[in-house]
Design a protein around this motif. Sequence first.
Motif, PDB file in Angstrom:
ATOM      1  N   GLY A 176       0.816  -1.211   0.000  1.00  0.00           N
ATOM      2  CA  GLY A 176       0.000   0.000   0.000  1.00  0.00           C
ATOM      3  C   GLY A 176       0.845   1.254   0.000  1.00  0.00           C
ATOM      4  O   GLY A 176       1.938   1.268   0.569  1.00  0.00           O
ATOM      5  N   ASN A 177       0.321   2.269  -0.646  1.00  0.00           N
ATOM      6  CA  ASN A 177       0.975   3.582  -0.673  1.00  0.00           C
ATOM      7  C   ASN A 177       0.286   4.465   0.359  1.00  0.00           C
ATOM      8  O   ASN A 177      -0.907   4.771   0.212  1.00  0.00           O
ATOM      9  CB  ASN A 177       0.830   4.168  -2.087  1.00  0.00           C
ATOM     10  N   LEU A 178       0.997   4.854   1.374  1.00  0.00           N
ATOM     11  CA  LEU A 178       0.400   5.657   2.442  1.00  0.00           C
ATOM     12  C   LEU A 178      -0.360   6.862   1.881  1.00  0.00           C
ATOM     13  O   LEU A 178      -1.403   7.246   2.408  1.00  0.00           O
ATOM     14  CB  LEU A 178       1.497   6.133   3.402  1.00  0.00           C
ATOM     15  N   LEU A 179       0.174   7.429   0.816  1.00  0.00           N
ATOM     16  CA  LEU A 179      -0.433   8.650   0.279  1.00  0.00           C
ATOM     17  C   LEU A 179      -1.733   8.375  -0.469  1.00  0.00           C
ATOM     18  O   LEU A 179      -2.441   9.288  -0.845  1.00  0.00           O
ATOM     19  CB  LEU A 179       0.565   9.366  -0.637  1.00  0.00           C
ATOM     20  N   GLN A 180      -2.014   7.094  -0.683  1.00  0.00           N
ATOM     21  CA  GLN A 180      -3.259   6.771  -1.404  1.00  0.00           C
ATOM     22  C   GLN A 180      -4.222   5.964  -0.547  1.00  0.00           C
ATOM     23  O   GLN A 180      -5.166   5.375  -1.065  1.00  0.00           O
ATOM     24  CB  GLN A 180      -2.912   6.001  -2.689  1.00  0.00           C
ATOM     25  N   PHE A 181      -3.995   5.926   0.746  1.00  0.00           N
ATOM     26  CA  PHE A 181      -4.916   5.183   1.608  1.00  0.00           C
ATOM     27  C   PHE A 181      -6.292   5.845   1.565  1.00  0.00           C
ATOM     28  O   PHE A 181      -6.392   7.073   1.555  1.00  0.00           O
ATOM     29  CB  PHE A 181      -4.417   5.194   3.060  1.00  0.00           C
ATOM     30  N   ASP A 182      -7.332   5.010   1.547  1.00  0.00           N
ATOM     31  CA  ASP A 182      -8.689   5.532   1.549  1.00  0.00           C
ATOM     32  C   ASP A 182      -9.095   5.758   3.015  1.00  0.00           C
ATOM     33  O   ASP A 182      -9.701   4.902   3.651  1.00  0.00           O
ATOM     34  CB  ASP A 182      -9.611   4.514   0.856  1.00  0.00           C
ATOM     35  N   THR A 183      -8.743   6.917   3.526  1.00  0.00           N
ATOM     36  CA  THR A 183      -8.932   7.145   4.964  1.00  0.00           C
ATOM     37  C   THR A 183     -10.417   7.184   5.349  1.00  0.00           C
ATOM     38  O   THR A 183     -10.768   6.859   6.466  1.00  0.00           O
ATOM     39  CB  THR A 183      -8.253   8.455   5.405  1.00  0.00           C
ATOM     40  N   ARG A 184     -11.262   7.555   4.376  1.00  0.00           N
ATOM     41  CA  ARG A 184     -12.699   7.565   4.699  1.00  0.00           C
ATOM     42  C   ARG A 184     -13.191   6.174   4.990  1.00  0.00           C
ATOM     43  O   ARG A 184     -13.920   5.932   5.948  1.00  0.00           O
ATOM     44  CB  ARG A 184     -13.496   8.122   3.522  1.00  0.00           C
ATOM     45  N   ALA A 185     -12.781   5.261   4.110  1.00  0.00           N
ATOM     46  CA  ALA A 185     -13.227   3.869   4.287  1.00  0.00           C
ATOM     47  C   ALA A 185     -12.548   3.242   5.505  1.00  0.00           C
ATOM     48  O   ALA A 185     -13.160   2.470   6.234  1.00  0.00           O
ATOM     49  CB  ALA A 185     -12.916   3.064   3.033  1.00  0.00           C
ATOM     50  N   MET A 186     -11.296   3.596   5.727  1.00  0.00           N
ATOM     51  CA  MET A 186     -10.547   2.932   6.807  1.00  0.00           C
ATOM     52  C   MET A 186     -10.898   3.490   8.186  1.00  0.00           C
ATOM     53  O   MET A 186     -10.924   2.756   9.170  1.00  0.00           O
ATOM     54  CB  MET A 186      -9.036   3.076   6.562  1.00  0.00           C
ATOM     55  N   GLY A 187     -11.156   4.777   8.264  1.00  0.00           N
ATOM     56  CA  GLY A 187     -11.476   5.406   9.552  1.00  0.00           C
ATOM     57  C   GLY A 187     -10.279   5.399  10.497  1.00  0.00           C
ATOM     58  O   GLY A 187      -9.160   5.044  10.116  1.00  0.00           O
ATOM     59  N   LYS A 188     -10.561   5.775  11.747  1.00  0.00           N
ATOM     60  CA  LYS A 188      -9.476   5.847  12.748  1.00  0.00           C
ATOM     61  C   LYS A 188      -9.246   4.459  13.311  1.00  0.00           C
ATOM     62  O   LYS A 188      -9.558   4.184  14.471  1.00  0.00           O
ATOM     63  CB  LYS A 188      -9.872   6.812  13.861  1.00  0.00           C
TER      64      LYS A 188
END
Length: 418
Positions: A176-188
């Motif tokens: 995975g590329n940290l800069l392309q993580f789907d933070t919305r889907a992943m959440g905290k």
Amino acid sequence: MRVQTLLRRATGLTVSKSVAERAVRQRMERTGQTDSEAYLDTITPDEMTQLVELVVVPESWLFRDPQAFYATVELVKERWSRGRTTRIASIPCAGGEEPYSMAMALRDANVPKQAFSIDAYDLSPACIERAQAGVYGRNAFRAQDVAFRERYFTHVADDAYRIDEALRAQVSFRQGNLLQFDTRAMGKQYDVIFCRNLLIYFDKPTTRAAIDTLSALLADDGMLLAGYAEVPSFCQHGFAPLQHRQAFALKKDDGKPPVPAPAPAPVAPLKKPALRSVPPSPTPAPALAPVRATPAAPARTRPVSVPAATAAVDLLAEARLLADRGMLREAGEQCHAHLARAPEAAEAYYLLGLINELAGKMDLADDYWRRCIYLQPDHYEALCHLALLAERNGNHTAATTLKARAARIYQRRQATGQ
Ligand SMILES: C[S@@+](CC[C@H](N)C(=O)[O-])C[C@H]1O[C@@H](n2cnc3c(N)ncnc32)[C@H](O)[C@@H]1O
């Protein structure tokens, strides 16, 4: 240069011209191409992955900067005692050395495996493959004490040791590329994130984007472990140091309880809102705005009277108090009074810098912080403020140098427990 831009877009990495050119040459030889422009024109996603493999720096070893693992063990144990599990991430994990060290440290501490989970990511598919294989040579065993090798590894060939299968099963590896993580889907979704020795390869906007992503992935009460040179960057982007010796641990800076500074300033910080002796937040002025908004108590609307016998250091304490109440002119006067008695008081210059920053007089602030570090070259907070200011002024080279200097001091102080 075109290939450097392509690589930065794909990875976030700032790659030197010579490294980028060498990588292109190598790939052209492999693919039989002779024209570099044509190679770049027709580069496919798969070919880009191959090119990236030649520029990443997958340097890591087992139990690198080990205090980070011990700090995490403490946190996992504490949470488990309250019935809470801990979700840990290692981003980037290189060849798995970091997440496996975490798993070993937890096993050493007899932490049950249901108390935690470990996810590990890296941009490089080759790194993930190596990590999943879990076989390491002598380079991975660079730690001072390698007794863990006897406990958790099997010697499988000359200079090749395979990690214990049960430990291997405790880590989930993903490319995975940290800069392309789907933070919305992943959440905290993580309580602890290791992000060590990655930001040092990023430029300023990429560093910011990476920290925003990490912040979005980390629970609000979570802990982030950085590389020692990366602490000042995190402190400039919404994180505050936690006091774990040599762990380079940070938390989200919620402005709530005062965070113990990595290196306590001679004058103890007052309770918030107060001029802080921790590294600057990304936007120091707004963070301190409540100070100005707070109405001054009637008894404090005139300068604080200072008994004749007051020790010089009390003048500085008074100055802080006044500044915290928005009485900037009076605070400045106390600092100057202090300097009249002790002309080499670096802390007074540091405070004058903060006071002038609050007053929006950035040139003066810069001048005072410079005097401060002239008198006290290891003044961590002044260096962090100067780095931030240099960055705001677009002087990235100076900012980088100042940050690196601050990071060295931070590391030294953590090492000596100061
Ligand atoms: C120096 S290693 C750090 C490994 C480990 N965290 C440590 O401190 O020992 C840097 C790693 O970052 C990975 N990397 C580079 N850019 C990345 C990105 N945008 N996202 C995820 N990983 C990346 C590289 O593949 C390389 O394995």
